[in-house]
Design a protein around this motif. Sequence first.
Motif, short mmCIF file in Angstrom:
data_model
loop_
_atom_site.label_atom_id
_atom_site.label_comp_id
_atom_site.label_asym_id
_atom_site.label_seq_id
_atom_site.Cartn_x
_atom_site.Cartn_y
_atom_site.Cartn_z
N GLU A 44 0.84 -1.21 0.00
CA GLU A 44 0.00 0.00 0.00
C GLU A 44 0.87 1.26 0.00
O GLU A 44 0.57 2.23 -0.67
CB GLU A 44 -0.96 0.01 1.21
CG GLU A 44 -2.12 -0.96 1.07
CD GLU A 44 -2.81 -0.91 -0.30
OE1 GLU A 44 -3.20 0.19 -0.73
OE2 GLU A 44 -2.92 -1.97 -0.95
N GLN A 45 1.96 1.22 0.79
CA GLN A 45 2.86 2.38 0.82
C GLN A 45 3.50 2.60 -0.55
O GLN A 45 3.64 3.73 -1.01
CB GLN A 45 3.94 2.18 1.89
CG GLN A 45 3.39 2.24 3.31
CD GLN A 45 4.42 1.83 4.36
OE1 GLN A 45 5.57 1.52 4.05
NE2 GLN A 45 4.00 1.83 5.61
N ARG A 46 3.90 1.51 -1.19
CA ARG A 46 4.49 1.64 -2.53
C ARG A 46 3.50 2.30 -3.48
O ARG A 46 3.85 3.20 -4.25
CB ARG A 46 4.88 0.26 -3.10
CG ARG A 46 6.13 -0.34 -2.49
CD ARG A 46 6.41 -1.73 -3.08
NE ARG A 46 7.48 -2.40 -2.38
CZ ARG A 46 8.79 -2.23 -2.65
NH1 ARG A 46 9.16 -1.44 -3.64
NH2 ARG A 46 9.70 -2.85 -1.95
N LYS A 47 2.24 1.83 -3.43
CA LYS A 47 1.23 2.36 -4.35
C LYS A 47 0.97 3.84 -4.08
O LYS A 47 0.82 4.65 -5.00
CB LYS A 47 -0.08 1.56 -4.24
CG LYS A 47 0.06 0.16 -4.82
CD LYS A 47 -1.29 -0.47 -5.08
CE LYS A 47 -1.76 -1.29 -3.93
NZ LYS A 47 -2.90 -2.15 -4.17
N HIS A 48 0.93 4.19 -2.79
CA HIS A 48 0.71 5.58 -2.40
C HIS A 48 1.85 6.48 -2.90
O HIS A 48 1.61 7.54 -3.49
CB HIS A 48 0.57 5.67 -0.88
CG HIS A 48 0.50 7.06 -0.36
ND1 HIS A 48 -0.58 7.88 -0.59
CD2 HIS A 48 1.40 7.80 0.36
CE1 HIS A 48 -0.36 9.07 -0.02
NE2 HIS A 48 0.84 9.05 0.55
N LEU A 49 3.08 6.04 -2.67
CA LEU A 49 4.24 6.85 -3.08
C LEU A 49 4.29 6.97 -4.61
O LEU A 49 4.63 8.03 -5.15
CB LEU A 49 5.53 6.24 -2.54
CG LEU A 49 5.69 6.32 -1.02
CD1 LEU A 49 6.77 5.36 -0.52
CD2 LEU A 49 6.01 7.75 -0.56
N ALA A 50 3.95 5.88 -5.30
CA ALA A 50 3.95 5.93 -6.77
C ALA A 50 2.93 6.95 -7.25
O ALA A 50 3.20 7.73 -8.18
CB ALA A 50 3.63 4.54 -7.33
N LYS A 51 1.78 6.98 -6.58
CA LYS A 51 0.73 7.93 -6.95
C LYS A 51 1.24 9.37 -6.76
O LYS A 51 1.01 10.25 -7.60
CB LYS A 51 -0.51 7.67 -6.09
CG LYS A 51 -1.77 8.29 -6.61
CD LYS A 51 -2.99 7.71 -5.90
CE LYS A 51 -4.04 8.79 -5.74
NZ LYS A 51 -4.25 9.24 -4.36
N LEU A 52 1.94 9.60 -5.65
CA LEU A 52 2.49 10.94 -5.39
C LEU A 52 3.49 11.33 -6.48
O LEU A 52 3.45 12.45 -7.00
CB LEU A 52 3.19 10.98 -4.03
CG LEU A 52 2.31 10.95 -2.79
CD1 LEU A 52 3.18 11.07 -1.53
CD2 LEU A 52 1.28 12.07 -2.82
N TYR A 53 4.42 10.42 -6.80
CA TYR A 53 5.39 10.70 -7.87
C TYR A 53 4.65 11.06 -9.17
O TYR A 53 5.01 12.02 -9.86
CB TYR A 53 6.27 9.47 -8.13
CG TYR A 53 7.67 9.50 -7.54
CD1 TYR A 53 8.46 10.67 -7.56
CD2 TYR A 53 8.23 8.34 -7.00
CE1 TYR A 53 9.75 10.66 -7.04
CE2 TYR A 53 9.52 8.32 -6.48
CZ TYR A 53 10.28 9.49 -6.50
OH TYR A 53 11.56 9.48 -6.00
N ILE A 54 3.63 10.26 -9.48
CA ILE A 54 2.91 10.48 -10.75
C ILE A 54 2.22 11.85 -10.74
O ILE A 54 2.29 12.59 -11.71
CB ILE A 54 1.90 9.32 -11.01
CG1 ILE A 54 2.68 8.05 -11.35
CG2 ILE A 54 0.92 9.68 -12.12
CD1 ILE A 54 1.86 6.77 -11.37
#
Length: 371
Positions: free
Chosen positions: A253-263
Amino acid sequence: MPESIPFLSLQHQHEPIEEALQAAMQRVLKSNWFILGKELDHFERVYASFSNTQYCVGVANGLDALILSLRVLGVKEGDEIIVPANTFIATVLAVTAVGAKPIMVEPRSDTYCIDETRIEEEITHRTKVIIPVHLYGRPCNMNAIMKIAQKYELKVVEDNAQAHGAIHRNKMTGSFGHCNATSFYPGKNLGALGDAGAITTDDKTLYERLLKLRNYGSTIKYYHDVTGVNSRLDELQAALLSVKLKYLPQWTEQRKHLAKLYIEKLQGVGDLILPKSDPEYTHVFHLFVVRTFFRNELQDYLNNFGIQTLVHYPLPPHLQQAYAHLGFKKGDFPITEELAQTSLSLPFWPGMDEEMLDTVSDRIKRFYDGK
Ligand SMILES: *Cc1c(COP(=O)(O)O)cnc(C)c1O
């Protein structure tokens, strides 16, 4: 002033669970049983359950998991195995290790995974197995691949080393193929504190043969039914992996959240091409990879500000010295080669400080401001 942001920090993953990891290590130490014991039994059960498969066989590393998967499926010299041209070399090394011929297929330029529409044209009477690789944590189109395999009576071995917990249409990666190989190399989404790997399967016969293959071809000590190897996942790593598996869903979940922020932050910046999301595919972002035609320049620029990035992968398998004898040349796989020229993996790990992520994003924006 240099910012000093590493590419990956395992410290952030291990510090909060250090007590549980210490307890697991202590338990193994006190048990005085280090190979093929109850820690491995337990991990195999919980990992099979996590993967939604009947069985799991722990092995020494991801490459062995691939090699043993091909061996247990009866792959032999002269067989052809379909692999993505765009992958970490281990996928291809497993094929050549069993004497088979790798038949490489270009990736899709939107997902970087094997292009399922180009598989059929490579199938011959020698083809035995397809190995899809869920690259960077993004599932391949498994429904299409399983259909092709069925049509031509081929076996499928998923290379799930980068995609623990990824989902395609409500089904876990690592549960589609006849058997599926994964790696728990420390930097993977689920990583041991050393080398480790596993094979998952629903097939009891394959499972029983794999138990022998990994242990000198033996189930009864000193009686050897097949010419096996020594490729066992040891008790210490199994105990540590059982602890870490409990945290995997939250890390994902943290990976997905951080990826969303980068995007969000990098959308529309310069010529950057960002990972695409698709509701049918749960991307677990083993890596956060962007593409740019200024790749080397951007990497140098970030490096000058202490921001560490990596390239996955700078030279595709078909152009490696190790495979010079296969006779490939530059231009044989243009999409793969372009990805090798343009891809850049940004600093990324579960628990990464959002301020760090901002710093990286801001630096990248400033790089393009100067263009
Ligand atoms: C890491 C990796 C492997 C090999 O795993 P090891 O445990 O390092 O042997 C195989 N395939 C892919 C796609 C990988 O990323």
